[in-house]
Structure formats: structure tokens, C-alpha cells
Scaffold this active site. Structure first.
Site, mmCIF file in Angstrom:
data_model
loop_
_atom_site.group_PDB
_atom_site.id
_atom_site.type_symbol
_atom_site.label_atom_id
_atom_site.label_comp_id
_atom_site.label_asym_id
_atom_site.label_seq_id
_atom_site.Cartn_x
_atom_site.Cartn_y
_atom_site.Cartn_z
ATOM 1 N N ASP A 92 13.034 16.466 112.696
ATOM 2 C CA ASP A 92 13.666 15.300 112.087
ATOM 3 C C ASP A 92 15.173 15.536 112.195
ATOM 4 O O ASP A 92 15.628 16.674 112.382
ATOM 5 C CB ASP A 92 13.227 15.129 110.627
ATOM 6 C CG ASP A 92 13.528 13.712 110.132
ATOM 7 O OD1 ASP A 92 14.323 13.004 110.788
ATOM 8 O OD2 ASP A 92 12.987 13.308 109.084
HETATM 9 C C1 BGC Z 1 14.499 10.182 109.051
HETATM 10 C C2 BGC Z 1 13.628 9.921 110.266
HETATM 11 C C3 BGC Z 1 14.431 9.180 111.311
HETATM 12 C C4 BGC Z 1 15.662 10.007 111.653
HETATM 13 C C5 BGC Z 1 16.532 9.366 112.713
HETATM 14 C C6 BGC Z 1 15.813 10.844 109.426
HETATM 15 O O1 BGC Z 1 16.664 10.921 108.325
HETATM 16 O O2 BGC Z 1 13.804 11.004 108.151
HETATM 17 O O3 BGC Z 1 12.500 9.187 109.908
HETATM 18 O O4 BGC Z 1 13.641 8.946 112.433
HETATM 19 O O5 BGC Z 1 16.449 10.167 110.472
HETATM 20 O O6 BGC Z 1 17.156 8.237 112.224
#
Ligand code: BGC
Length: 814
Positions: free
Chosen positions: A230
Site C-alpha cells: 500500500d
Molecule cells: C490506500 C489505498 C490506495 C493508495 C493509493 C492508500 O492510502 O490505503 O487503498 O490504493 O493509498 O492511493
């Protein structure tokens, strides 16, 4: 055996190491000299968010126009896997059109507790339904030559301290509740990538968790793709590469690359592990580029996808109450439309999933185009609270004039956002007060509810009908009018239980607590598994939803392969039904939930007609995970096969005998008494430790902060300055929240571990500098400052040198 050995052999160690961290916020590295293009990632659980300009990962900066579909929580209410696949295809088409290679979704974490701030992005409290819906999306996305990236793997069910919390969970609960959905999605739909979650699971970060990534994901489920962190979720990149984590996103600059090279040189990391991870990533990139022809233009897609978004919203809306059959409304009924959410619809949640759409339908326009007589629209209340007498008076006046009031209630944007959990389950008071006043002057109230997760509905006695719209996407307003007017039959059924009150939820005492650990003490008893087993009454059960017609179930036939039965539409309208298969083990030598969902169908039956439905059994129908033998087993015995219109309304049942193991486990009724009754709200330390089979400890009080402490942990810091900074941060966050505009950046920073400063600054800060920042936080301000400045310049020099060498390598080979 490496699939791309030819290429990998030609790559230098430096090239391979740098390939395993991003090139920018949204792109992976490319190596044209080896024919390796870069991949563009974009969020996309319910619509694409491709940032063309300034990149941030929280949806603050603008993204390109795209279709905003209902969020996953709403689509799960449709129980329609095909619909999920169609939405996936639409996402894939838009991704192709915008040059996006990997769609970061769907999100399929389990709704452990209604308060999780991101529940609107997830499908269900049930793993079977979540997994099937997610598989539909993934198949759809990937059918367009784009990769899906289901997320967040795994046990990431709260927003508080989401980047640093440790999910303490027993193996059986992990497998049965939190991994089964991912297992279905991975084995049935074969996603090319998967996103590891920020949190730790039993002490190990998801992205470096061998048990999760190697033993389960790759060895058991046969996953062959890339595991992507993530955003900013990388921790120890050496451990990640060793244990199965492929790509660190966004770019961590040259720091991670240098750490990997050092580890290989010191003999701490086998270069073969780097090669394996590189091979996984090349495979993804190559498979995508194989399919890469220009996609259709967005303009061509928009109208078509808007229509699909509307159909999806219709399919997902759940009619929870319809007293005296007030719905559907007769043509020419005089309606007064009231509510802040009628004027400004709430159709999606906040955070990284936010979609930029200009085609948002509004209730008033949709009513004007219907056969109803719209006599007025009033705001009635402000969504973020407060008392405004003039708004109320105007609304009451309109209600007096109308035959039927359509009242749009809902949760405000501030309550459902990435990074923050809700603190209660109620609608704002001013909305309930308005409902009560309107009910005094007009008994015919239809409430349309916009929320991404369950709310307390003790006020439902004041309305005649309650239509749960969920967060229903850009075309939701029109869809709700179609249902209200009877143009469409309400086809949705709840994918999560509506408890009477928050205190009734099994994880009430354990969820989103202060401290570093998230303890999953309630075990397997999540959602209806708890309510059914412990006999707790609920407002609306799992699987519940009304149709405008009536169905009769009969002629159940059962054999070892599955069940079949007949559903007759005995009403005078055509309609949708969602028959559900639940399984209950009669003897239960091991503890088990009273009922578990093991299959479902969604069927359309015309008035007066019948349909035969067959639901086959599969490898998951009778299984449970035996943590002692570390394998799935079937407990020998008699099982009830229950066919219901929801988990409480069982229409048909029969019993079947299954062969299997004895169901003998080390910890039985004596050691785990509460788990055997299902009354798990107050599990004491001793019983939880028995379930875990080990100990777990948490640090408390003032302490020396380390790289995995969050910025918000500065409240425990030894340095007074750090504590002051933390208080300022908290104050600012609270102020913004109260103003109804939560500052997602501040929220993110506060729950971010210090190490993420290095992981999210595209190489500007390295881990050594993070160490010096921590020295300052821990009270050695001067020492920290003196060291950080030269380190900053050294890091910059090394990053530049790395890029120079990569460019030279490129030139040499091309
Ligand atoms: C979120 C993800 C997301 C990523 C990119 C993160 O903070 O948990 O779900 O895909 O950011 O935006």
C-alpha cells in the site's frame, strides 16, 4: 524457474534492486533496453482516479474525469456477481482509455465493525459474498487487458493507526473470516497483482509476512503475480524481498535499492530472491503491455457507463421497510422532496477512492422527469449538524402540502472517510429531529438513506418506507426515483447486518482502541455469525431486503453435490429475489457459528411464474480450519442445509450427513467456554491467549519512539517539544473535522509511522535521516539537527549518482 531469466541475467544488481521500488507516485520503473515498460497505477475501486497533474495518494489533487459507480458496499447489496464483472469491465475500459495499467481495487476487507471509516469501500461482513463479488470485479477489469490489484491483504479492518497497528488474531479466524474472501478472489479470478496492507499481522508487516505471502498466497493459492505495498507501506525492504513482497510504492528513491544491494553483498539476502521478485514484476508488466492497444475514448464511454452506474444503483438499493405498501408511489402523487442530501447527493466516500465526475444526477431533476407531481424541494437541515429553524420551518410547511414526503437522510462526508473511524453509529441529531417534526404533520414519509455502512435506525418508526441507497454513485439519484415510482423493483439485500445499536456488535469492546494492537478477540463471530449464534436481536438481518412482489419457496432437493428448489413469484409484479444458502453444523464438537453463508443466487421472476434454482456445494461448504493440524477439515456429522430469504428467514431446510474428521482440537469447551456459546463480547485475557496459543504484549506510557511509532505517538514522547507538536496537530485535525472538512493529509500524517517519511518522499529523505528525526523527537534536538543536514546532502548525491549509473547502463545497452 524464472520465466524471464534471459532478461534478468542481463540486468545488473543495481537495476534489479531499483526495479523493486516505484519510479514516481504512480509509476513503476521502465527499462527500455530490456523491453520492460513502466506500469501506471491508479485507484479505482468504484471509478478511476488517474492523477494527470500533481500527484498525491489521498485524492486531494484533481484527477481525470471518470464514471463514479456505486461503491463496493452498495454493489455487494446487489448480490450480483455478473454486475460486479460488468462494472469491472467498465473500469478496465476507462483505464485503457486513460493509459492506466493497474487498477488499485477492489477492496475486500471484512466489515468487522460498522465503525470502520472505510467500510463503504468494502463488500461485506461475510467472506464468501466478499470473495465472489471481488472475483467478479477482477475478472471484469482484467478482461480489458488491465491488471486488478485487490486490496488490502490482509486483516486491515480499522482506520485508526492503520499504517502501524498490529492485528492480533488466531489462525482459524484469520483463515475462515479474513482470508477466505481473498482466497476466492485469487483462485477464481487470478489477479495479476495484490496490494499488501499497511498493518502487521501477529507482529509481522503484511508486506514481509512469509506466512501470508509465501505459505498461503503463493504456495496454497498459487498466486503468480506481484505483491505491491500500500502507498508508503514499505518497512524493511530486505525482509520484504526475502518473504514475498514484490514492489514498494510509491518511489522510495535510491535508499531501498542501496539497502538491497548492501544486504546481498553482506550475504544477508540471496540475489536469487531479488531475481524471483523481479521475475514476478516483469511478468505483470509484460502481460499488460501484450494487451496494450489504445482504448476507446472517454467521451464514447461516459454516457454508456453512466447508464450502467444507474442500473447498478437500482440493483443495489435495499428496501428495508414498506409499511402499508406505500411504495411504489402512484403516478400524480404530490411529493415534497426534503433533505440536504436531496440537493447535494452523497454518492461516494472520501479519500484515495474519490472519483472526479461531472455527471452527478440530482433528485429534484429526476422527480421532475417522473410521473409524480413534485410540489417543492427543501433542504431541511445542514448535513454537518446544527439547528437552523428557518430550514426546518420551510420543510414542515412543504410536508403539510405534500401527499408524500421523500426525505433524504444520511451520514455526512466527515463520518466516512479513509483514515478515520466513526465514533458512533447514529445519524446526526438534527436529521432525526427533522424527521420527528415532519412525521407530526405528515405520516407518509419515505426515507432515502445515503450511508456507506450501517447506522442505528431507532427512528424508523417515524417513516413508512425506508430505502437504503448506500453510496450509490453518480447516477444514484435517478435510480432511487425509478424504485420509488416502481419503474424498477428494489433488488438489493443487505450485505451487512443492521444492529439495533453499536453496543450490540461483537467487537464493540475491542475495535479501534487506543494502543498499538488491534485485538480480534471476538474470533470468528463477525456480523451475523455473532448475532445468530449469541441470539442478539437486530434491526435488519444480513441478507434482508423487500421486493414489491412476494415469493414462495418449495420443492427442496438435496444430494451430495448441492441443493435445488423452486421459487414462485406469487405477487402481481415482476421482481428480483436473492435466495441464500446457509449451512449449520448440528453437533458442533468444535465451536462454530450457528449459520454460515455458503452460496446464493440472484434471479428475476415474472409475476405468476416459477424458477428452479440450483446452488452447488463447493470445497468451502462444510470446511473449517483446524489450527492444530494446520489444514482445512470437514467435521464428520450432520449438517442442516438452510435456504433463506435472509439469514433469519429460513424458508426450506434439510439435513445431510458428511464424512470427515473427528473435530478434535487441543482447546475445547473447557479452555474456550465463551467461544463455544458465541457470547464473545467480553473475552478475558486468559481465554484470548488460549485461542491465540501464544502471548502478546503491548508497550504503554512514555517511551523512546522508533521508526515504527506513528507521528501521533509523539503524545507519548519523552521530549516536551514533540508532545507540543503532537497536541498542535491534534488540535488542527479536530478543528477541521468540526468544520466538516477533515484534513486527510493531517490525518494521514498523524497515523503514519516515522519510517513512512522516507517511503513517501521519493528519495528526498532516507532511513538514516528518519533516525535523526527520531533523535530530535526523543529529546536530542541538536544532535539530530547536526546529523541530518550532512546526511541530506549525502543522500542527494547518492541518488543522483544512482540515476547517472542507470542512464549510463541504459545507453550502453541500447
Ligand atoms: C490506500 C489505498 C490506495 C493508495 C493509493 C492508500 O492510502 O490505503 O487503498 O490504493 O493509498 O492511493
Amino acid at each position: 524457474m524464472l520465466q524471464y531469466e534471459d532478461i534478468i541475467k542481463q540486468m545488473s544488481l543495481e537495476e534489479k534492486a531499483v526495479f523493486l521500488t516505484g519510479k514516481s507516485v504512480w509509476e513503476s520503473r521502465d527499462f527500455p533496453q530490456y523491453g520492460i515498460p513502466s506500469c501506471f497505477f491508479a485507484d479505482g475501486p468504484h471509478g478511476l482516479r488517474k492523477q494527470a497533474g500533481a500527484a498525491d495518494h489521498l485524492g486531494l489533487n484533481a484527477s481525470e474525469e471518470a464514471t463514479c459507480f456505486p461503491t463496493a458496499a452498495a454493489i455487494a447489496n446487489s448480490w450480483d456477481i455478473k454486475l460486479g464483472e460488468e462494472i469491472g469491465m467498465a473500469l478496465g475500459r476507462e483505464a485503457r482509455s486513460q493509459g492506466v495499467d493497474v487498477v488499485l481495487g477492489p477492496g475486500l476487507n471484512i466489515k468487522r465493525n460498522p465503525l470502520c471509516g472505510r467500510n463503504f469501500e468494502y463488500f461485506s461482513e461475510d467472506p464468501y459474498l466478499s470473495g465472489k463479488m471481488a472475483a467478479g470485479y477482477i475478472k471484469g477489469i482484467q478482461s480489458q487487458g488491465v491488471a486488478a490489484c485487490p486490496k488490502h491483504f490482509a486483516v486491515n479492518n480499522q482506520e485508526r493507526r492503520r499504517m502501524a497497528s498490529d492485528s492480533i488474531i488466531d489462525e482459524r479466524t484469520l483463515r475462515e473470516i479474513y482470508l477466505t474472501g481473498f482466497e476466492i478472489a485469487v483462485t477464481e479470478a487470478k489477479p495479476r497483482t495484490i496490494m499488501s496492507s499497511y498493518n502487521r499481522i501477529n507482529g509481522e508487516y503484511a508486506h514481509e509476512n512469509t506466512h501470508l505471502l509465501q505459505e498461503i498466497l503463493r504456495q496454497e493459492w498459487g498466486f503468480e503475480g506481484a505483491v505491491v505495498t500500500d502507498w508508503g507501506g514499505g518497512n524493511d525492504c530486505v525482509k520484504a524481498v526475502k518473504n514475498g513482497g514484490t514492489l514498494e510504492m510509491p518511489s522510495a528513491g535510491g535508499d531501498s535499492c542501496r539497502q538491497l544491494i548492501d544486504a546481498v553483498r553482506k550475504g544477508e539476502l540471496d540475489e536469487a530472491d531479488i531475481d524471483t521478485r523481479v521475475d514476478e514484476l516483469i511478468r505483470v508488466v509484460m502481460e499488460i503491455s501484450d494487451h496494450h492497444e489504445a482504448g476507446p475514448e472517454m467521451e464514447e464511454l461516459r454516457e454508456r457507463h453512466h447508464q450502467l452506474a444507474k442500473e447498478a444503483a437500482c440493483a443495489a438499493a435495499v428496501l428495508l421497510k414498506n409499511e402499508g405498501q406505500i411504495l411504489p408511489l402512484q403516478p400524480q402523487t404530490k411529493v415534497g422532496v426534503i433533505g440536504d442530501f436531496a440537493e447535494t447527493p452523497r454518492y461516494q466516500g472520501a479519500g484515495s477512492s474519490i472519483v472526479n465526475t461531472s455527471m452527478v444526477d440530482k433528485a429534484a431533476a429526476a422527480f421532475s422527469q417522473s410521473q409524480l407531481e413534485l410540489i417543492g424541494v427543501e433542504k431541511g437541515f445542514e448535513r454537518n449538524g446544527g439547528q437552523y429553524t428557518y430550514l426546518k420551518e420551510r420543510a414542515v410547511h412543504l410536508a403539510q402540502e405534500a401527499e408524500v414526503v421523500i426525505l433524504y437522510l444520511g451520514l455526512p462526508e466527515t463520518s466516512e472517510t479513509e483514515g478515520v473511524d466513526r465514533s458512533h453509529m447514529r445519524l446526526p441529531d438534527n436529521q432525526i429531529e427533522l424527521l420527528e417534526e415532519l412525521a407530526e404533520v405528515n405520516p407518509n414519509i419515505v426515507v432515502v438513506l445515503s450511508a456507506g455502512s450501517a447506522v442505528e435506525v431507532e427512528w424508523q418508526g417515524r417513516c413508512k418506507a425506508l430505502l437504503y441507497a448506500g453510496l450509490c454513485g453518480e447516477a444514484g439519484a435517478g435510480a432511487m426515483v425509478e424504485i420509488i415510482t416502481g419503474k424498477a423493483d428494489p433488488a438489493g439485500r443487505l450485505s451487512e447486518t443492521y444492529p439495533h445499536k453499536l453496543e450490540d456488535v461483537s467487537s464493540y469492546h475491542y475495535f479501534s482502541k487506543e494502543g498499538g494492537n488491534a485485538e480480534y478477540r471476538e474470533g470468528i463471530y463477525v456480523g451475523y455469525r455473532y448475532f445468530e449464534t449469541a441470539g442478539v436481536p437486530v434491526a435488519f438481518p444480513f441478507g434482508y431486503g423487500l421486493s414489491y412482489t412476494r415469493f414462495e419457496y418449495c420443492d427442496l432437493q438435496l444430494d451430495q453435490k448441492g441443493v435445488s428448489f423452486t421459487i414462485a413469484n406469487i405477487g402481481d409484479r415482476d421482481g428480483w429475489e436473492v435466495p441464500q444458502l446457509y449451512v449449520a453444523c448440528r453437533e458442533r464438537r468444535i465451536f462454530r457459528a450457528a449459520k454460515e453463508l455458503k452460496g446464493f443466487e440472484k434471479i428475476f421472476v415474472k409475476s405468476g411464474e416459477k424458477k428452479r434454482v440450483t446452488i452447488p456445494f463447493d470445497d468451502k461448504t462444510f470446511r473449517y480450519f483446524n489450527a492444530d493440524t494446520d489444514q482445512w477439515e470437514v467435521e464428520a456429522g450432520v449438517y442442516e442445509i438452510l435456504i433463506g430469504a435472509n439469514v433469519r428467514d429460513i424458508k426450506l431446510s434439510a439435513a445431510i450427513e458428511c464424512e470427515g474428521s473427528e473435530g478434535i482440537v487441543k482447546c475445547g469447551k473447557k479452555e474456550l467456554p465463551q467461544y463455544y456459546t458465541g457470547k464473545v463480547q467480553d473475552i478475558n485475557d486468559q481465554e484470548f491467549l488460549q485461542l491465540l496459543g501464544r502471548t502478546c504484549e503491548e508497550e504503554r506510557g512514555r517511551r523512546v519512539l522508533a521508526e515504527n511509532n506513528t507521528v501521533g505517538d509523539m503524545r507519548y514522547a519523552k521530549s516536551g517539544i514533540a508532545r507540543w507538536v503532537c497536541r498542535r496537530l491534534e488540535h488542527l485535525m479536530e478543528k477541521k473535522m468540526k468544520a466538516g472538512k477533515p484534513d486527510l493529509n493531517l490525518i494521514f500524517v498523524s497515523s503514519m509511522p516515522f519510517r513512512a517519511i522516507a517511503k513517501m518522499t521519493e528519495g528526498q529523505v532516507n532511513m538514516k535521516m528518519v533516525g535523526h528525526i527520531l533523535e530530535m523527537v526523543n529529546g536530542h534536538v541538536l544532535k539530530g539537527v547536526v546529523k541530518i543536514v550532512p546526511e541530506y546532502f549525502r543522500n542527494r548525491r547518492e541518488n543522483r549518482a544512482l540515476e547517472r549509473r542507470l542512464a549510463e547502463d541504459h545507453n550502453r545497452r541500447s
